[in-house]
Design a protein around this motif. Structure first.
Motif, PDB file in Angstrom:
ATOM      1  N   ALA A   1       0.386  -4.043  -8.992  1.00  0.00           N
ATOM      2  CA  ALA A   1      -1.022  -3.647  -8.943  1.00  0.00           C
ATOM      3  C   ALA A   1      -1.942  -4.861  -9.005  1.00  0.00           C
ATOM      4  CB  ALA A   1      -1.334  -2.687 -10.087  1.00  0.00           C
ATOM      5  N   LEU A   2      -1.619  -5.818  -9.870  1.00  0.00           N
ATOM      6  CA  LEU A   2      -2.410  -7.046  -9.955  1.00  0.00           C
ATOM      7  C   LEU A   2      -2.389  -7.795  -8.622  1.00  0.00           C
ATOM      8  CD1 LEU A   2      -1.229  -8.297 -13.470  1.00  0.00           C
ATOM      9  CD2 LEU A   2      -3.569  -7.629 -12.893  1.00  0.00           C
ATOM     10  N   SER A   3      -1.201  -7.910  -8.034  1.00  0.00           N
ATOM     11  CA  SER A   3      -1.058  -8.616  -6.756  1.00  0.00           C
ATOM     12  C   SER A   3      -1.732  -7.850  -5.624  1.00  0.00           C
ATOM     13  CB  SER A   3       0.429  -8.823  -6.434  1.00  0.00           C
ATOM     14  OG  SER A   3       1.079  -9.487  -7.496  1.00  0.00           O
ATOM     15  N   PHE A   4      -1.672  -6.517  -5.683  1.00  0.00           N
ATOM     16  CA  PHE A   4      -2.326  -5.667  -4.682  1.00  0.00           C
ATOM     17  C   PHE A   4      -3.826  -5.934  -4.672  1.00  0.00           C
ATOM     18  CE2 PHE A   4      -4.493  -1.851  -3.288  1.00  0.00           C
ATOM     19  CZ  PHE A   4      -3.729  -1.386  -2.230  1.00  0.00           C
ATOM     20  N   ALA A   5      -4.421  -5.974  -5.862  1.00  0.00           N
ATOM     21  CA  ALA A   5      -5.858  -6.246  -5.970  1.00  0.00           C
ATOM     22  C   ALA A   5      -6.187  -7.635  -5.431  1.00  0.00           C
ATOM     23  CB  ALA A   5      -6.304  -6.116  -7.419  1.00  0.00           C
TER      24      ALA A   5
ATOM     25  N   GLY B   1      -1.853  -5.132  -0.493  1.00  0.00           N
ATOM     26  CA  GLY B   1      -3.295  -5.066  -0.706  1.00  0.00           C
ATOM     27  C   GLY B   1      -4.061  -5.441   0.540  1.00  0.00           C
ATOM     28  N   GLY B   2      -3.617  -6.473   1.236  1.00  0.00           N
ATOM     29  CA  GLY B   2      -4.259  -6.858   2.484  1.00  0.00           C
ATOM     30  C   GLY B   2      -4.110  -5.782   3.547  1.00  0.00           C
ATOM     31  N   ALA B   3      -2.912  -5.180   3.635  1.00  0.00           N
ATOM     32  CA  ALA B   3      -2.674  -4.129   4.622  1.00  0.00           C
ATOM     33  C   ALA B   3      -3.552  -2.899   4.340  1.00  0.00           C
ATOM     34  CB  ALA B   3      -1.193  -3.726   4.609  1.00  0.00           C
ATOM     35  N   PHE B   4      -3.730  -2.589   3.048  1.00  0.00           N
ATOM     36  CA  PHE B   4      -4.569  -1.450   2.663  1.00  0.00           C
ATOM     37  C   PHE B   4      -6.014  -1.668   3.106  1.00  0.00           C
ATOM     38  CE2 PHE B   4      -7.411   0.393  -0.610  1.00  0.00           C
ATOM     39  CZ  PHE B   4      -7.163   1.742  -0.368  1.00  0.00           C
ATOM     40  N   LEU B   5      -6.544  -2.860   2.864  1.00  0.00           N
ATOM     41  CA  LEU B   5      -7.925  -3.159   3.269  1.00  0.00           C
ATOM     42  C   LEU B   5      -8.052  -3.212   4.785  1.00  0.00           C
ATOM     43  CD1 LEU B   5     -10.694  -3.817   1.880  1.00  0.00           C
ATOM     44  CD2 LEU B   5      -8.741  -3.408   0.398  1.00  0.00           C
TER      45      LEU B   5
ATOM     46  N   LEU C   1      -3.527   4.212 -13.143  1.00  0.00           N
ATOM     47  CA  LEU C   1      -2.242   4.029 -12.467  1.00  0.00           C
ATOM     48  C   LEU C   1      -1.326   3.105 -13.266  1.00  0.00           C
ATOM     49  CD1 LEU C   1      -3.344   3.685  -8.724  1.00  0.00           C
ATOM     50  CD2 LEU C   1      -2.116   5.593  -9.776  1.00  0.00           C
ATOM     51  N   VAL C   2      -1.897   2.039 -13.825  1.00  0.00           N
ATOM     52  CA  VAL C   2      -1.101   1.103 -14.621  1.00  0.00           C
ATOM     53  C   VAL C   2      -0.581   1.776 -15.879  1.00  0.00           C
ATOM     54  CG1 VAL C   2      -1.213  -1.002 -15.994  1.00  0.00           C
ATOM     55  CG2 VAL C   2      -2.220  -0.957 -13.723  1.00  0.00           C
TER      56      VAL C   2
END
Length: 269
Positions: free
Chosen positions: A221-225, A87-91, A210-211
């Protein structure tokens, strides 16, 4: 509230993120009453938003992700760590690509791909950037109901939506009022302010879908957010809230925001 469990999680996610967007618009409407905003108040509001997002990242996202992974027989920390870093890498990637400008900076400090867009557009895009993980978080939280229609999960998702919405109100004002000071008309400043939150329903529906489509994806997904939200807090909200001499006010705001979100999540979830 039990009747809500009968609804499609995607529709619930849409309704919840429309609520968070509405509160962004409500905050943006403050531009019709005020032409400027005190720097101390702005820093306190940004600190409050940071506190809410930090608390939500753990209580509403990482903690449930670890518990779900354990229930699925997976290594409890694996989805949390992988999803969080992803999630951090995506942002970080979006931050490097999307043109945007943080409040209080000159246009030559704009980040992302170089562009000739107006300063007002770049300011709005900076706020829009961190509304994406907020909408995604709410969508994923409601999407979890598809696999486990439990009242605890529902109330936890509602608490998350309430917390995100609560910090969206001052955030909307923090967008529109400075835009008014930049010389935009009140109506245009309001429109830009509320548009910064319109990505939340889009991200919310995507997260829930997606979920629902890939069940084992939920802890990730929860951790990604959560990772995306923490990136926004550290990269944008905290530095912006600490500009000026009254840093204690932004710190107090962050503490109050964390406590408020923790109270909502523990009391309702």
């Amino acid at each position: 509230m039990e009747k809500l469990l009968e609804y499609n999680p995607i529709l619930l996610a849409l309704g919840a993120t429309l609520f968070t967007w509405f509160l962004t618009a409500a905050g943006a409407s403050m531009v019709f009453f005020f032409k400027s905003i005190n720097k101390k108040i702005l820093n306190s509001m940004l600190g409050f938003a940071a506190g809410v997002m930090i608390a939500a990242s753990f209580w509403s996202l990482l903690k449930p992700a670890i518990e779900m992974a354990e229930a699925q027989g997976d290594i409890p920390w694996k989805p949390a760590v992988i999803g969080f870093l992803a999630g951090g890498a995506f942002l970080l990637l979006i931050d490097k690509i999307l043109p945007h400008l943080h409040m209080g900076l000159s246009i030559d400090k704009a980040e992302g791909i170089p562009t000739t867009w107006q300063r007002s557009i770049l300011l709005v895009l900076a706020i829009t950037l961190h509304n994406i993980p907020e909408g995604l978080a709410v969508g994923v939280a409601f999407g979890a109901l598809a696999n486990n229609p439990d009242m605890g999960i529902l109330t936890g998702a509602i608490a998350l939506a309430m917390g995100i919405g609560l910090q969206n109100f001052p955030e909307g004002a923090a967008v529109s009022i400075p835009l008014r000071r930049e010389g935009l008309s009140r109506w245009k400043a309001f429109n830009y302010g509320q548009l910064s939150g319109i990505v939340e329903p889009m991200a919310g529906v995507l997260g829930a879908y997606l979920v629902l489509t890939i069940e084992p994806l939920l802890p990730y997904a929860l951790s990604f957010a959560a990772g995306a939200m923490i990136f926004v807090v550290v990269e944008e909200l905290i530095p912006e809230s600490q500009r000026g001499n009254e840093t204690d006010l932004s710190t107090i705001g962050a503490m109050l925001g964390f406590a408020t979100m923790m109270l909502l999540d523990v009391a309702l979830g």
